[in-house]
Design a protein around this motif. Structure first.
Motif, mmCIF file in Angstrom:
data_model
loop_
_atom_site.group_PDB
_atom_site.id
_atom_site.type_symbol
_atom_site.label_atom_id
_atom_site.label_comp_id
_atom_site.label_asym_id
_atom_site.label_seq_id
_atom_site.Cartn_x
_atom_site.Cartn_y
_atom_site.Cartn_z
ATOM 1 N N ALA A 75 -9.815 0.518 4.996
ATOM 2 C CA ALA A 75 -10.364 1.541 4.104
ATOM 3 C C ALA A 75 -10.711 0.952 2.747
ATOM 4 N N ARG A 76 -9.822 0.096 2.224
ATOM 5 C CA ARG A 76 -10.050 -0.468 0.899
ATOM 6 C C ARG A 76 -11.161 -1.520 0.916
ATOM 7 N N SER A 77 -11.139 -2.379 1.921
ATOM 8 C CA SER A 77 -12.079 -3.494 1.917
ATOM 9 C C SER A 77 -13.474 -3.104 2.402
ATOM 10 N N SER A 78 -13.587 -2.030 3.177
ATOM 11 C CA SER A 78 -14.908 -1.621 3.656
ATOM 12 C C SER A 78 -15.612 -0.683 2.698
ATOM 13 N N ARG A 79 -14.910 -0.209 1.689
ATOM 14 C CA ARG A 79 -15.501 0.590 0.620
ATOM 15 C C ARG A 79 -16.432 1.680 1.144
ATOM 16 N N GLY A 80 -15.947 2.476 2.104
ATOM 17 C CA GLY A 80 -16.709 3.606 2.606
ATOM 18 C C GLY A 80 -17.692 3.288 3.701
ATOM 19 N N ALA A 81 -17.833 2.017 4.096
ATOM 20 C CA ALA A 81 -18.838 1.642 5.089
ATOM 21 C C ALA A 81 -18.298 1.604 6.512
ATOM 22 N N THR A 82 -17.022 1.884 6.691
ATOM 23 C CA THR A 82 -16.408 1.872 8.022
ATOM 24 C C THR A 82 -15.714 3.205 8.273
ATOM 25 N N ASP A 83 -15.925 3.762 9.444
ATOM 26 C CA ASP A 83 -15.314 5.028 9.832
ATOM 27 C C ASP A 83 -13.926 4.736 10.408
ATOM 28 N N LEU A 84 -12.879 5.128 9.677
ATOM 29 C CA LEU A 84 -11.520 4.797 10.100
ATOM 30 C C LEU A 84 -11.144 5.439 11.423
ATOM 31 N N SER A 85 -11.695 6.616 11.711
ATOM 32 C CA SER A 85 -11.381 7.257 12.986
ATOM 33 C C SER A 85 -11.916 6.439 14.155
ATOM 34 N N VAL A 86 -13.067 5.794 13.948
ATOM 35 C CA VAL A 86 -13.625 4.928 14.992
ATOM 36 C C VAL A 86 -12.774 3.676 15.140
ATOM 37 N N VAL A 87 -12.393 3.073 14.010
ATOM 38 C CA VAL A 87 -11.561 1.866 14.056
ATOM 39 C C VAL A 87 -10.237 2.154 14.761
ATOM 40 N N GLU A 88 -9.644 3.294 14.467
ATOM 41 C CA GLU A 88 -8.358 3.626 15.081
ATOM 42 C C GLU A 88 -8.489 3.780 16.589
ATOM 43 N N ARG A 89 -9.564 4.424 17.043
ATOM 44 C CA ARG A 89 -9.748 4.636 18.479
ATOM 45 C C ARG A 89 -10.216 3.385 19.201
ATOM 46 N N VAL A 90 -11.066 2.604 18.541
ATOM 47 C CA VAL A 90 -11.665 1.453 19.217
ATOM 48 C C VAL A 90 -10.785 0.214 19.110
ATOM 49 N N TYR A 91 -10.267 -0.050 17.917
ATOM 50 C CA TYR A 91 -9.482 -1.269 17.719
ATOM 51 C C TYR A 91 -7.991 -1.039 17.930
ATOM 52 N N CYS A 92 -7.421 -0.120 17.181
ATOM 53 C CA CYS A 92 -5.960 0.055 17.242
ATOM 54 C C CYS A 92 -5.495 0.465 18.635
ATOM 55 N N SER A 93 -6.238 1.347 19.286
ATOM 56 C CA SER A 93 -5.800 1.829 20.602
ATOM 57 C C SER A 93 -5.948 0.777 21.687
ATOM 58 N N GLU A 94 -6.792 -0.232 21.459
ATOM 59 C CA GLU A 94 -7.063 -1.233 22.493
ATOM 60 C C GLU A 94 -6.506 -2.613 22.166
ATOM 61 N N LEU A 95 -5.803 -2.751 21.028
ATOM 62 C CA LEU A 95 -5.377 -4.088 20.610
ATOM 63 C C LEU A 95 -4.427 -4.727 21.623
ATOM 64 N N LYS A 96 -3.436 -3.989 22.086
ATOM 65 C CA LYS A 96 -2.500 -4.558 23.059
ATOM 66 C C LYS A 96 -3.217 -4.940 24.350
ATOM 67 N N ALA A 97 -4.159 -4.108 24.773
ATOM 68 C CA ALA A 97 -4.932 -4.428 25.980
ATOM 69 C C ALA A 97 -5.768 -5.688 25.771
ATOM 70 N N ALA A 98 -6.285 -5.869 24.546
ATOM 71 C CA ALA A 98 -7.092 -7.054 24.261
ATOM 72 C C ALA A 98 -6.244 -8.320 24.310
ATOM 73 N N ILE A 99 -5.062 -8.272 23.696
ATOM 74 C CA ILE A 99 -4.177 -9.437 23.726
ATOM 75 C C ILE A 99 -3.779 -9.767 25.165
#
Length: 565
Positions: A75-99
């Motif tokens: 949120a801080r580093s993207s300065r409004g250019a990234t949708d956190l709800s998308v990041v949470e669903r796409v990255y956070c929810s799949e991180l363990k599966a990716a590893i």
């Protein structure tokens, strides 16, 4: 000329990290998958030659090693250019599966003792970068895709998407060696063709000696745009720091292991540009180098002489994971990083997200879906999915989302519009048959000069409008670009798509009347960052009259005081 017709549940255009992970996931769901790539999937995409880092929080205990910390940092580093709800669903929810996927394909992120080698850079609150040997990652992923039963169309250049009644229903393209024309009917299409390179002049003068993959030329963004899909964050100019005279990845390794930037006076200077100094964001490092050179305090060097022998050996080893020839470059120059300073410079520009957690490209939602039914995007083609960690997770998530979409909505495939097939084929092969006078080299050279002069690290409304007019003049020559071989025909498609992305880039940059992310979007006529009026994404799309239109889309607004990195 031969033509082949194919049908599938899911068509994936682009065989990079995102595309191959999506293919594996969709096959696990029991769907038919075709992967179409203009190279060979064993060695295509941004990390074709290897890679050495993957960003992840691992929930080991400290506050910085959590999903909350990652989302806060984003949120801080993207300065409004990234949708956190998308990041949470796409990255956070799949991180363990990716590893786990790394382990499944035989390219583990772990060391022999089961631990992770982690480093910190680019403003991260902790050591999120996992250093690993990704030299064989691409061939191993490709083998897993082939073993899963996916049909692979290697060396097939996608010319355009097929759309029936507003829904994407496939794509058409040709084989780069045989000229076979392919028409693929699909229930859903995933765009994973990477970012847009070769748009700007290269410091070495060699258009293909660049930081990222020279085959990634905005094909996915351009094709999606022509269907009516929205693009976002395309105004940003992405650059990095490279060894002078040699475009190669490696900045993360140099910074993460403790390298320091010094100027011609021997001064460490990064704290002049960012309180985090050498740990600041990539764009701040670029800004620092440009600033020192502009102030006549160059040349600028990376100093690794203070590193202990073990750290230095690790650095030298990992620098070859991304680009085999970088150690060769050092050897031929007689450079010993333990003894010598390494002169550095800034790379060529590319159209891309301004930092490692802020992407650029086709605008997606939490399902990796676009605003066009049946069309999905992931990896560096998408506006939320920068870098390897997001390419892996977004690919996995897109594979899941498309499987659900096909299961719920697509019992039968939508027919392919034959008039579109005819039009694409005619446009595609015309450069081979007509008497034309311009080579793709010439066209690309002029395009690069226009963008470098009008859309570089220092922009103005006046300069961008001149660049727009010059692109209009260049476009008049588009129908004169010739192709003598099928390989040339691929290049004509690339410059056609690069021109489309360039127009979108200028439109978005003109609309954003402020400066943001340092040299990524620095306007001489609007030099200040204006969070009150411009906090969010600039989205562009093709209007009904064919013109490009732009609008501000506010995302996850935070008070300006909370925005720091």
């Amino acid at each position: 000329m031969n033509e082949q017709r194919l049908q599938t549940d899911i068509l994936i255009i682009g065989g990079g990290a995102a595309g191959l992970n999506a293919a594996i996931t969709a096959r696990q769901a029991g769907l038919g998958v075709i992967v179409m790539d203009k190279a060979v999937i064993e060695r295509s995409g941004h990390f074709a030659g290897g890679i050495d880092h993957f960003a992840a929080y691992l929930e080991t205990g400290p506050d910085w090693d959590t999903s909350d910390a990652y989302l806060d940092f984003t949120a801080r580093s993207s300065r409004g250019a990234t949708d956190l709800s998308v990041v949470e669903r796409v990255y956070c929810s799949e991180l363990k599966a990716a590893i786990q996927r790394f382990d499944d394909v035989g390219c583990t992120l772990r060391r022999k003792d089961g631990t992770f080698f982690r480093t910190q850079s680019y403003g991260q609150p902790g050591p999120w970068w996992i250093n690993f040997n990704g030299k064989r990652l691409k061939p191993l992923l490709a083998a897993a895709v082939r073993d899963a039963g996916c049909k692979i169309l290697d060396r097939v250049v996608t010319a355009d998407l097929l759309v029936n009644d507003g829904q994407v229903c496939g794509a058409a393209g040709f084989h780069i060696r045989t000229g076979i024309f392919y028409v693929v009917q699909a229930k859903a299409v995933l765009m994973t063709t990477g970012g847009t390179n070769r748009l700007f002049q290269n410091p070495t003068g060699l258009s293909f000696n660049i930081w990222m993959c020279p085959a990634n030329t905005g094909d996915g963004e351009a094709m999606a745009f022509r269907t009516g899909a929205r693009l976002a964050n395309v105004e940003y100019l992405r650059m990095t720091v490279i060894p002078r005279g040699f475009s190669a990845a490696g900045l993360n390794a140099l910074v993460g292991m403790g390298g320091k930037l010094i100027n011609g006076k021997g001064e460490e200077f990064m704290e002049r540009y960012d309180p985090l100094g050498m740990k600041g964001p990539r764009y701040k490092l670029v800004q620092g180098v440009l600033g020192e050179l502009k102030a006549h305090r160059g040349p600028v060097y990376v100093d690794c002489r203070h590193l202990d022998p073990e750290a230095l050996q690790h650095l030298l080893t990992t620098l070859g994971y991304d680009k085999d020839t970088l150690p060769d470059f050092f050897a031929q120059k007689g450079i010993d990083l333990g003894r010598d300073l390494l002169e550095i410079a800034t790379s060529e520009g590319m159209q891309g997200g301004p930092n490692e957690v802020c992407g650029s490209g086709v605008k997606i939602d939490g399902d990796c879906a676009t605003n066009i039914p049946g069309l999905f995007a992931a990896g560096n083609s998408a506006d939320q999915c920068r870098s390897l960690h997001m390419a892996f997770t977004s690919g996995i998530h897109a594979g899941r989302s498309m499987s659900v979409f096909v299961g719920k909505n697509m019992k039968n495939a939508i027919p392919v519009p034959e008039y579109q097939v005819k039009d694409i084929r005619k446009r595609l092969f015309e450069p081979l048959e007509a008497e034309r006078t311009v080579s793709w080299h010439e066209f690309e050279d002029v395009l690069q000069r226009i963008l470098s002069e009008g859309m570089g690290p220092a922009r103005s409304g006046w300069g961008m409008k001149i660049a727009w007019q010059k692109l209009a003049d260049l476009e008049k020559w588009q129908n004169q670009v010739r192709a003598e071989t099928y390989h040339d025909l691929c290049r004509t498609q690339e410059v056609y798509n690069m021109l489309t992305v360039a127009r979108c880039m200028i439109t978005a940059a003109l609309h954003r009347k402020e400066s943001r992310f340092g040299q990524c979007h620095y306007r001489l006529d609007f030099p200040e960052t204006d969070d009150h009026n411009w906090l969010g994404q600039i989205a562009v799309n093709r209007a009904a009259n064919g013109r490009i239109q732009a609008e501000l889309v506010p995302l996850n607004q935070r008070p300006p005081a909370d925005l720091g990195v």
